[in-house]
Design an enzyme around this catalytic site. Structure first.
Site, PDB file in Angstrom:
ATOM      1  CG  HIS A 128      33.735  46.528  48.180  1.00  0.00           C
ATOM      2  ND1 HIS A 128      33.052  47.530  47.525  1.00  0.00           N
ATOM      3  CD2 HIS A 128      33.974  45.579  47.268  1.00  0.00           C
ATOM      4  CE1 HIS A 128      32.886  47.197  46.258  1.00  0.00           C
ATOM      5  NE2 HIS A 128      33.441  46.011  46.074  1.00  0.00           N
ATOM      6  CG  HIS A 147      36.120  48.693  42.742  1.00  0.00           C
ATOM      7  ND1 HIS A 147      34.895  48.840  42.148  1.00  0.00           N
ATOM      8  CD2 HIS A 147      36.017  47.598  43.538  1.00  0.00           C
ATOM      9  CE1 HIS A 147      34.092  47.875  42.555  1.00  0.00           C
ATOM     10  NE2 HIS A 147      34.750  47.106  43.403  1.00  0.00           N
ATOM     11  CG  HIS A 172      37.641  41.248  45.766  1.00  0.00           C
ATOM     12  ND1 HIS A 172      37.742  41.314  44.397  1.00  0.00           N
ATOM     13  CD2 HIS A 172      36.507  41.921  46.079  1.00  0.00           C
ATOM     14  CE1 HIS A 172      36.713  41.983  43.914  1.00  0.00           C
ATOM     15  NE2 HIS A 172      35.950  42.366  44.909  1.00  0.00           N
TER      16      HIS A 172
END
Length: 600
Positions: free
Chosen positions: A275, A381, A463
Site C-alpha cells: 500500500h 487494512h 484510501h
C-alpha cells in the site's frame, strides 16, 4: 538463453538512430543488476556522442546521449518533440551533476514504437547550439497477456488539459494478467499473513494527450520464485529524481532513467509490505508492514496482516514502530460487518459482490489475509500513511475501520475521524465531533449516518488520508479518497447507489471537531465509483486537487482508472484522462504526478 549483464551492445550504422533493447531482451530473466542498453555508434561523425537506448535496462523509453571526454556542455535543455498535431512536448533542463551522473544527456519521455525527434539545446565553447536527434524505440513489453490489451497503451482524453496543466505526466500503477504469481510464502501455514499477495504490475506514464511516454520493464526486475522479488508494487512515489516503492518483503529505489539505486529487505521480523511509503524531509521513510511470529492476545503465534507501521532512517535502520494491535482495538467490527465481500482491496471475488458477514462469522474466520477481528486477520487494512512534521503525528487510513487516525510518536492516539460506533474507553474520547460551516454540531448516528450528506459525511473504506492545503499547528487539513463502500456501515438497497469522492476536511485539533470543506465525485454517482484502491493528493505546484478513481467498472469486468485534477476550490476538472485496465478483476492501484526533475 545467454544472460546479458552490464555490457553495451554496439552497432555500427550511419547517423544517430537508436534501437530498442526489447528485441534482444525478450525471454531473458535479469538479475537486479541492470542490463545495459543498446548503443548506436557512428565512427566520430555523431553530433555529440553515442546514443544509448534504455542504458540501464529498466526504462525502455529513455536514452542517454554520451558526451565524449574533453567536451564540456553547459545550459543543456532537452525537448522530446510531440507526435502529431495534438501531441505534447516533454521539455526539461539538465543540471551539470546529471550530465556527470550519466556521462551524457538523459532523454526521458520517448514515444513507444516510434521514430522520435529529440531537440537538444546546449552551450559549448561560448556558443549556443542545437540539434534534433532521431531515436527509434521498440514496442511495449509488459507480460504477454497484458501486451495483448492494446487499449492500455493509450489513455482516453475526457477533458482536454486547461492552460497550465498541459505538461502534466501521470504514472499509473496497474496490475497485469496475474501470470507467474509467487509460489513462496511464510513458514506458518496456520497464520500465513499476506505473504502470497503478488501480481505482475504495469508501471506506465501518460501525458495529457493520453500517450504512453514511459514505462518500467518490471519483468526484468521481478522473480516469482524469489522470496524478496515478488509482491504487489505499491506506494510508488517520486522522491527527487527517483521513484521509491515497496513490494512484498522489500522496498526499492530507482531513478526515472532506470538506474537501480537500491533494494532493501524489510528490517527485523517485519514482513508483507503493501500500500504505502511516505518519505520525510529528513530522509526517513514511513513504511506500512506486518509482523512475523507475533504472539496475539490469546497466546497464538501468527503473522499479522497490514497492522504495523515502521520508520526507517536513510540507511534502512529502524527508528520507530507503531503496532496498531496495541494502540487501537483489533476487535472493533462495526465496519467489517458492513463491507462488500466482493472486493476486499485487491482480493476480488465477483461472486461475493454485495454480500456481508456477521459478527459470528468474523470471529470464526481463519487466520490470514481475510476480513476478521484480532491480530492475525485483516482487521485494520491500513492503506495509507503520511506524517505531520508540525507535531510528529502519523496519519493512517484504516480501510476496515472506515477511520482516519492521527497517532503521536509516543504511540498515543491524537484523534479519530470516524463514526462513533464501536469505539470504547479512552479511544471513544478521541473521536472527532462533526460541525457545519457555522460551528454548529452535526448529529450523526452511532453507525455514522448523517442528516445532510452534501454538508458532511464520514469516509467509508477509504484510501489515502493525506495532508491537504494550508495545514497548520491547530487546524489540520485532511484530504481523503472516500471509496464509499459500506457507507453508513451498511450496504445500500442497490449497488449502483454507491459513489466515490475526493473530500477535504479541516480538523480543529484543540476543540476536537471536524468540518467538511469540499468534495468532488458524489454527483458523478456509480460511474465514478471505485470499490477499492485509488488516491487523492493536494498538488501545490498547480494549486489543485489530484484525484484518481482507479477501479471503476471492476464488477462489470471493464476496469477503468479515471485520473483528473481540479483547481483548488473549483468543481470542474482542468484535465481528465481514462486509462483502461489490463483484464477483468485487475484494478489499477494508484496514479501519481511525475516531473522530469533533471535540473536538480
Amino acid at each position: 538463453m545467454m544472460k546479458i549483464r552490464n555490457a553495451a551492445v554496439v552497432f555500427a550504422v550511419i547517423g544517430a538512430i537508436g534501437f530498442s533493447q526489447s528485441a534482444m531482451a525478450a525471454g531473458v530473466k535479469s538479475s537486479l543488476k541492470s542490463t545495459r542498453g543498446m548503443a548506436v555508434y557512428s565512427k566520430g561523425t555523431e553530433v555529440i556522442g553515442t546514443i544509448f537506448m534504455n542504458k540501464y535496462g529498466y526504462a525502455p523509453l529513455t536514452a542517454v546521449i554520451d558526451i565524449p571526454s574533453g567536451r564540456k556542455l553547459t545550459d543543456v535543455k532537452v525537448t522530446v518533440l510531440a507526435k502529431g498535431a495534438d501531441g505534447v512536448d516533454i521539455s526539461y533542463h539538465v543540471a551539470a551533476n546529471e550530465l556527470l551522473q550519466h556521462s551524457g544527456i538523459p532523454v526521458f519521455g520517448l514515444y513507444a514504437d516510434y521514430q522520435n525527434r529529440v531537440l537538444v539545446n546546449w552551450t559549448e565553447d561560448g556558443k549556443r547550439q542545437n540539434h534534433t536527434f532521431n531515436m527509434r524505440t521498440g514496442g511495449v513489453k509488459f507480460t504477454p497477456a497484458a501486451n495483448a490489451r492494446s487499449s492500455y497503451l493509450k489513455g482516453e482524453v475526457k477533458v482536454k488539459a486547461a492552460k497550465g496543466f498541459e505538461d502534466r505526466l501521470y504514472l499509473v500503477d496497474g496490475f497485469g494478467d496475474g501470470s507467474a504469481r509467487s509460489i513462496v510464502g511464510h513458514n506458518n501455514p496456520k497464520a500465513p499473513g499476506a505473504g502470497l499477495w503478488d501480481r505482475s504490475p504495469t508501471l506506465s506514464m501518460y501525458d495529457t494527450n493520453g500517450d504512453l511516454r514511459w514505462y518500467m520493464d518490471y519483468q526484468a526486475f521481478r522473480d516469482a520464485e524469489h522470496y524478496r522479488k515478488t509482491g504487489y508494487v505499491m506506494g510508488i512515489k517520486q522522491v527527487g529524481k527517483d521513484l521509491v516503492w515497496g513490494a512484498g518483503q522489500a522496498y526499492h529505489r530507482m531513478s526515472l532513467m532506470g538506474e537501480h539505486v537500491y533494494s532493501r529487505d524489510l528490517p527485523g521480523n517485519y514482513s508483507d509490505f503493501s500500500h504505502d511509503i511516505h518519505h520525510r524531509p529528513n530522509g526517513n521513510m514511513i513504511i506500512r508492514v506486518a509482523k512475523k511470529d507475533y504472539r496475539n492476545d490469546i497466546g497464538e503465534i501468527v503473522n499479522t496482516v497490514r497492522d504495523h507501521i515502521i520508520e526507517v532512517d536513510p540507511n534502512g535502520k529502524l527508528v520507530h514502530e507503531w503496532d496498531l494491535n496495541g494502540i487501537l482495538d483489533p476487535y472493533r467490527d462495526i465496519t467489517l460487518k458492513g463491507l462488500d465481500m466482493g472486493a476486499v482491496c485487491l482480493n476480488v471475488d465477483v461472486d461475493k459482490a454485495g454480500k456481508t458477514v456477521t459478527k459470528e462469522e468474523l470471529a470464526a474466520m481463519p487466520y490470514g489475509d481475510v476480513p476478521g477481528v484480532g491480530a492475525g486477520r485483516n482487521w485494520a487494512h491500513v492503506n495509507s500513511v503520511s506524517y505531520d512534521e508540525l507535531d510528529d503525528g502519523l496519519i493512517v487510513s484504516l480501510r476496515h475501520q472506515s477511520a482516519n487516525i492521527k497517532i503521536g510518536k509516543d504511540n498515543q492516539v491524537k484523534w479519530i475521524m470516524s463514526a462513533r460506533g464501536g469505539w470504547k474507553g479512552d479511544l471513544a474520547a478521541k473521536v472527532l465531533q462533526p460541525i457545519d460551516a457555522d460551528g454548529n454540531n452535526i448529529d450523526c448516528t452511532e453507525q455514522g449516518q448523517c442528516p445532510d450528506l452534501d454538508k458532511f459525511d464520514f469516509t467509508w473504506t477509504q484510501h489515502t488520508a493525506y495532508i491537504g492545503k494550508n495545514n497548520d499547528q491547530r487546524y489540520f487539513k485532511l484530504f481523503v479518497l472516500d471509496n464509499g463502500d459500506g457507507r453508513g456501515n451498511e450496504q445500500p438497497a442497490m449497488p449502483t447507489m454507491k459513489y466515490t469522492r475526493g473530500v477535504e476536511y479541516v480538523i480543529d485539533e484543540e476543540n476536537m471537531t471536524v468540518q467538511q470543506l469540499w468534495q468532488y465525485g458524489k454527483d458523478r454517482g456509480y460511474e465514478f465509483y471505485s470499490p477499492v484502491t485509488s488516491i487523492t493528493q493536494y498538488m501545490g505546484d498547480k494549486d489543485s486537487n489530484f484525484i484518481a478513481s482507479m477501479s471503476t467498472g471492476l464488477y462489470e469486468g471493464k476496469t477503468v482508472g479515471k485520473i483528473l485534477e481540479v483547481p483548488y476550490g473549483e468543481d470542474k476538472p482542468a484535465v481528465e484522462i481514462w486509462v483502461h485496465g489490463m483484464a477483468p478483476g485487475a484494478p489499477g492501484y494508484r496514479a501519481t504526478v511525475i516531473k522530469p526533475a533533471f535540473d536538480q
